[in-house]
Motif scaffolding. Structure first.
Motif, PDB file in Angstrom:
ATOM      1  N   MET A  97       0.827  -1.208   0.000  1.00 48.30           N
ATOM      2  CA  MET A  97       0.000   0.000   0.000  1.00 48.30           C
ATOM      3  C   MET A  97       0.859   1.254   0.000  1.00 48.30           C
ATOM      4  O   MET A  97       0.496   2.266  -0.601  1.00 48.30           O
ATOM      5  N   THR A  98       2.006   1.201   0.670  1.00 50.90           N
ATOM      6  CA  THR A  98       2.882   2.378   0.675  1.00 50.90           C
ATOM      7  C   THR A  98       3.805   2.394  -0.538  1.00 50.90           C
ATOM      8  O   THR A  98       4.423   3.407  -0.827  1.00 50.90           O
ATOM      9  N   SER A  99       3.921   1.269  -1.255  1.00 51.35           N
ATOM     10  CA  SER A  99       4.777   1.208  -2.438  1.00 51.35           C
ATOM     11  C   SER A  99       4.028   1.604  -3.709  1.00 51.35           C
ATOM     12  O   SER A  99       4.629   2.051  -4.681  1.00 51.35           O
ATOM     13  N   LEU A 100       2.709   1.415  -3.704  1.00 47.54           N
ATOM     14  CA  LEU A 100       1.892   1.771  -4.867  1.00 47.54           C
ATOM     15  C   LEU A 100       1.393   3.203  -4.749  1.00 47.54           C
ATOM     16  O   LEU A 100       1.150   3.697  -3.639  1.00 47.54           O
ATOM     17  N   ASN A 101       1.214   3.851  -5.884  1.00 42.67           N
ATOM     18  CA  ASN A 101       0.714   5.228  -5.910  1.00 42.67           C
ATOM     19  C   ASN A 101      -0.810   5.191  -5.757  1.00 42.67           C
ATOM     20  O   ASN A 101      -1.502   4.660  -6.627  1.00 42.67           O
ATOM     21  N   PRO A 102      -1.354   5.753  -4.671  1.00 43.52           N
ATOM     22  CA  PRO A 102      -2.805   5.656  -4.441  1.00 43.52           C
ATOM     23  C   PRO A 102      -3.634   6.445  -5.447  1.00 43.52           C
ATOM     24  O   PRO A 102      -4.831   6.221  -5.575  1.00 43.52           O
ATOM     25  N   ALA A 103      -2.999   7.375  -6.169  1.00 45.24           N
ATOM     26  CA  ALA A 103      -3.725   8.234  -7.113  1.00 45.24           C
ATOM     27  C   ALA A 103      -3.717   7.682  -8.539  1.00 45.24           C
ATOM     28  O   ALA A 103      -4.307   8.270  -9.437  1.00 45.24           O
ATOM     29  N   MET A 104      -3.034   6.559  -8.765  1.00 48.19           N
ATOM     30  CA  MET A 104      -2.962   5.955 -10.101  1.00 48.19           C
ATOM     31  C   MET A 104      -3.619   4.581 -10.103  1.00 48.19           C
ATOM     32  O   MET A 104      -3.493   3.827  -9.138  1.00 48.19           O
ATOM     33  N   ARG A 105      -4.308   4.271 -11.198  1.00 52.87           N
ATOM     34  CA  ARG A 105      -4.853   2.918 -11.338  1.00 52.87           C
ATOM     35  C   ARG A 105      -3.702   1.926 -11.447  1.00 52.87           C
ATOM     36  O   ARG A 105      -2.627   2.248 -11.949  1.00 52.87           O
ATOM     37  N   CYS A 106      -3.965   0.710 -10.980  1.00 57.15           N
ATOM     38  CA  CYS A 106      -2.895  -0.303 -10.939  1.00 57.15           C
ATOM     39  C   CYS A 106      -2.351  -0.612 -12.330  1.00 57.15           C
ATOM     40  O   CYS A 106      -1.140  -0.787 -12.516  1.00 57.15           O
ATOM     41  N   GLY A 107      -3.250  -0.663 -13.315  1.00 54.74           N
ATOM     42  CA  GLY A 107      -2.815  -0.937 -14.684  1.00 54.74           C
ATOM     43  C   GLY A 107      -1.859   0.115 -15.201  1.00 54.74           C
ATOM     44  O   GLY A 107      -0.866  -0.204 -15.877  1.00 54.74           O
ATOM     45  N   ALA A 108      -2.139   1.379 -14.863  1.00 55.92           N
ATOM     46  CA  ALA A 108      -1.267   2.470 -15.300  1.00 55.92           C
ATOM     47  C   ALA A 108       0.117   2.352 -14.661  1.00 55.92           C
ATOM     48  O   ALA A 108       1.134   2.680 -15.290  1.00 55.92           O
ATOM     49  N   GLN A 109       0.163   1.864 -13.412  1.00 57.12           N
ATOM     50  CA  GLN A 109       1.453   1.733 -12.727  1.00 57.12           C
ATOM     51  C   GLN A 109       2.290   0.599 -13.321  1.00 57.12           C
ATOM     52  O   GLN A 109       3.504   0.720 -13.471  1.00 57.12           O
ATOM     53  N   VAL A 110       1.624  -0.501 -13.689  1.00 52.51           N
ATOM     54  CA  VAL A 110       2.351  -1.598 -14.337  1.00 52.51           C
ATOM     55  C   VAL A 110       2.791  -1.167 -15.733  1.00 52.51           C
ATOM     56  O   VAL A 110       3.923  -1.427 -16.152  1.00 52.51           O
ATOM     57  N   THR A 111       1.898  -0.465 -16.451  1.00 58.15           N
ATOM     58  CA  THR A 111       2.227   0.024 -17.798  1.00 58.15           C
ATOM     59  C   THR A 111       3.415   0.973 -17.756  1.00 58.15           C
ATOM     60  O   THR A 111       4.294   0.943 -18.641  1.00 58.15           O
ATOM     61  N   GLU A 112       3.461   1.837 -16.743  1.00 56.13           N
ATOM     62  CA  GLU A 112       4.567   2.780 -16.584  1.00 56.13           C
ATOM     63  C   GLU A 112       5.896   2.042 -16.463  1.00 56.13           C
ATOM     64  O   GLU A 112       6.907   2.420 -17.086  1.00 56.13           O
ATOM     65  N   ALA A 113       5.905   0.954 -15.681  1.00 55.50           N
ATOM     66  CA  ALA A 113       7.129   0.156 -15.513  1.00 55.50           C
ATOM     67  C   ALA A 113       7.519  -0.538 -16.818  1.00 55.50           C
ATOM     68  O   ALA A 113       8.705  -0.609 -17.173  1.00 55.50           O
ATOM     69  N   VAL A 114       6.529  -1.042 -17.561  1.00 59.41           N
ATOM     70  CA  VAL A 114       6.798  -1.685 -18.857  1.00 59.41           C
ATOM     71  C   VAL A 114       7.390  -0.680 -19.837  1.00 59.41           C
ATOM     72  O   VAL A 114       8.374  -0.960 -20.534  1.00 59.41           O
ATOM     73  N   THR A 115       6.800   0.519 -19.893  1.00 59.16           N
ATOM     74  CA  THR A 115       7.282   1.572 -20.798  1.00 59.16           C
ATOM     75  C   THR A 115       8.720   1.951 -20.473  1.00 59.16           C
ATOM     76  O   THR A 115       9.552   2.135 -21.368  1.00 59.16           O
ATOM     77  N   LEU A 116       9.032   2.035 -19.185  1.00 57.41           N
ATOM     78  CA  LEU A 116      10.368   2.444 -18.758  1.00 57.41           C
ATOM     79  C   LEU A 116      11.419   1.397 -19.119  1.00 57.41           C
ATOM     80  O   LEU A 116      12.503   1.746 -19.616  1.00 57.41           O
ATOM     81  N   HIS A 117      11.105   0.139 -18.890  1.00 55.82           N
ATOM     82  CA  HIS A 117      12.129  -0.903 -19.026  1.00 55.82           C
ATOM     83  C   HIS A 117      12.152  -1.594 -20.391  1.00 55.82           C
ATOM     84  O   HIS A 117      13.198  -2.085 -20.816  1.00 55.82           O
ATOM     85  N   GLN A 118      11.009  -1.653 -21.071  1.00 53.44           N
ATOM     86  CA  GLN A 118      10.968  -2.375 -22.350  1.00 53.44           C
ATOM     87  C   GLN A 118      10.902  -1.464 -23.558  1.00 53.44           C
ATOM     88  O   GLN A 118      10.859  -1.940 -24.702  1.00 53.44           O
ATOM     89  N   LYS A 119      10.850  -0.144 -23.306  1.00 52.70           N
ATOM     90  CA  LYS A 119      10.877   0.848 -24.387  1.00 52.70           C
ATOM     91  C   LYS A 119       9.742   0.647 -25.390  1.00 52.70           C
ATOM     92  O   LYS A 119       9.926   0.767 -26.602  1.00 52.70           O
ATOM     93  N   VAL A 120       8.560   0.289 -24.894  1.00 49.48           N
ATOM     94  CA  VAL A 120       7.364   0.224 -25.734  1.00 49.48           C
ATOM     95  C   VAL A 120       6.329   1.184 -25.154  1.00 49.48           C
ATOM     96  O   VAL A 120       6.388   1.530 -23.967  1.00 49.48           O
ATOM     97  N   THR A 121       5.401   1.623 -25.975  1.00 47.91           N
ATOM     98  CA  THR A 121       4.421   2.618 -25.527  1.00 47.91           C
ATOM     99  C   THR A 121       3.019   2.225 -25.970  1.00 47.91           C
ATOM    100  O   THR A 121       2.823   1.245 -26.702  1.00 47.91           O
TER     101      THR A 121
END
Length: 559
Positions: A97-121
């Motif tokens: 709960m303290t590691s996840l951003n409470p203001a962002m949907r969970c899918g957006a947070q996983v997508t953000e990590a994918v975009t950062l590390h796999q260079k896809v959008t």
């Protein structure tokens, strides 16, 4: 794949980690176990380049090898570390709960990590994120994708955290106490997920925990840390079945056993000092005699059809149209001198029922009688007397204590409110007596809560509950966040106080081995309903419902 040699870390003048040597192979899980402050998390944070301010690596090396390419992890710049974190090494933290951003949907947070590390959008990144959530074996990945963290359960949030950690396809995954706050069934699912991911992706995993049962479920090898040193290492089976170091022996021994009931749990300090106590088990005859004397009495507390419903939706005019049933028509009796265990998964209604007994929930229906009198009919004076006689100890002692009050002031407050001690001398004498009861020195009264360890703070909260000479204490998950050795000390203390002061406990916990050890009878709850109420030993040897069987079968490390 990972090799750590002679790693030494200081924080200010203190040495936190000394000459750590550790290796992890691809497709292997290495467990690191030890008490709080043993250096487990600092070792992991060092590998990630996330040491806290004031910490520095004094010596040592840590190398990560992939396709014959060797990367040195110690001494990298922040820019160099950014190419490794998430892609080569990822970390799952204890509290999602303290590691996840409470203001962002969970899918957006996983997508953000994918975009950062796999260079896809765009849609491609979202598809990969959704696929990761599906791999986490969530019941409805699409719903989790569109949900905010607060809309998911603890176990589901942890699965989202693991999905984020895997977004960069790391070689090494570090899991720092990822199941500590979860109930046994959810914990079992998370441990099975770690094993599945390790085998599927051939990752190396470092799994940090203070629970040896959890380590037994998930680790191939184990390293035991004590005061910054690794004191024992080997295969999990070998270390847990034939421990060589006294500290490891103590960690194993102080966990309440599932068979037999020691009159007193041993502590790690006994083993480290070289004086392990002889284990004396409670006999079946003495337990039967105790139960006969307890249940021959009139009940101290009688609960009849207790229920709690919360309004979840109202219409345009503010009238309730939808309810959630937290507690559904529960009836039972509590007898003087008894410890009644209360178990069930998170959300089963345990805490709500406990607070209903204390008349802390106004929406409650049904009747609670104390000494034959309905608490709903208590006047002001009767309720004040009831508040003195029935006390509650909360799960988190730090948030239960006022950080601006010294321990002495916190213990003196209920004495003044209830007019038990009039003069300053009487109050000071009673405070000293309370500290002595919970094995804390008299000078502790002049210190603030933050100056104590978790186990010491829990003793302070117990002392405050004892200040008013109560008859009944509701213990709400009071040992769930403690190391097994500190837990053993608190459980011994509770049993000692029960015998000396004639206390009665309602003991709420998701740790079934602890509940069995402490309880005379156990009440099992599911979805707000009472599903089973019977003798503690009978419940474990012959559970009557599928739900209870599933709870017992989920206990980590159980054969």
């Amino acid at each position: 794949m990972l090799r750590v040699s002679n790693l030494t870390v200081d924080i200010g003048p203190r040495r936190i980690v000394t000459n750590i040597a550790l290796s992890v192979a691809a497709g292997e899980t290495v467990g690191i176990v030890g008490e709080s402050g043993s250096g487990k998390s600092i070792t992991a944070l060092c590998l990630m380049g996330l040491l806290p301010n004031g910490a520095r690596v004094v010596s040592g090396t840590a190398t990560l090898t992939h396709n014959n390419e060797v990367t040195q992890l110690i001494g990298l710049t922040e820019k160099q570390l950014s190419t490794i974190r998430g892609k080569r090494i990822a970390m799952v933290f204890q509290e999602p709960m303290t590691s996840l951003n409470p203001a962002m949907r969970c899918g957006a947070q996983v997508t953000e990590a994918v975009t950062l590390h796999q260079k896809v959008t765009g849609k491609k990144a979202e598809a990969i994120a959704l696929n990761l959530l599906s791999e986490m074996q969530l019941p409805d990945p699409q719903k989790a994708f569109s949900s905010y963290p607060h809309q998911l359960s603890g176990g589901q949030k942890q699965r989202v955290m693991i999905a984020i950690a895997l977004a960069g396809n790391p070689q090494l995954l570090i899991a720092d106490e990822p199941t500590t706050a979860l109930d046994v069934t959810v914990q079992k699912g998370i441990l099975q997920l770690f094993n599945y991911l390790r085998d599927k992706h051939q990752m190396g995993i470092i799994f940090i925990s203070h629970d040896l049962g959890v380590i037994k479920e998930v680790a191939n090898r184990v390293a035991v840390m004590y005061r910054g040193d690794i004191v024992e290492t080997g295969s999990t089976q070998q270390v847990l079945s034939s421990p060589n170091h006294p500290y490891t022996q103590g960690l194993i021994a102080c966990k309440p056993p599932m068979e037999g009931r020691p009159l007193k749990l041993p502590t790690v300090a006994d083993f480290v000092a070289g004086t392990p106590p002889a284990s004396t088990l409670e006999s079946a005859e003495s337990r039967a005699q105790l139960h006969e004397s307890i249940y021959a009495q009139e009940p101290l507390l009688t609960v009849s059809n207790a229920g709690v419903k919360y309004v979840t939706k109202r219409n345009l005019f503010g009238r309730p149209v939808k309810h959630f049933t937290a507690v559904n028509s529960i009836s039972f009796q509590l007898f003087k001198g008894e410890t009644l265990g209360l178990v069930g998964e998170s959300g089963s209604g345990k805490t709500t029922l406990g607070r209903t007994l204390l008349k802390l929930i106004e929406e409650a229906t049904g009747e609670v009688c104390y000494n034959g009198h309905s608490i709903a009919k208590f006047g002001r004076a009767d309720m004040k007397s009831f508040r003195r006689q029935v006390q509650l100890i909360f799960q988190d002692p730090f948030s239960a204590l006022n950080p601006r009050l010294t321990v002495g002031q916190a213990l003196a407050e209920p004495l003044r409110v209830h007019g038990i001690c009039r003069s300053a001398a009487d109050i000071n004498q009673r405070v000293n007596e309370l500290l002595e009861l919970v094995a804390l020195p008299a000078e502790a009264q002049y210190r603030y809560p933050h100056e104590f360890s978790g186990g010491q703070r829990q003793r302070i909260v117990i002392a405050r509950a004892l200040a008013l000479n109560p008859k009944v204490i509701v213990c709400d998950e009071i040992v769930s966040a403690l190391d097994v050795s500190v837990q053993a000390q608190i459980l011994n203390l509770l049993n000692k106080l029960k015998a000396e002061l004639g206390l009665t406990y309602i003991f709420i916990s998701h740790d079934l081995s602890v509940v069995r050890y402490m309880s005379n009878r156990i009440l099992v709850m599911q979805h707000g309903n009472l599903v089973e109420l019977t003798d503690a030993d009978a419940l474990y040897t012959n559970p009557q419902t599928d739900y209870t069987k599933r709870l017992i079968g989920s206990i980590p490390g159980r054969e």
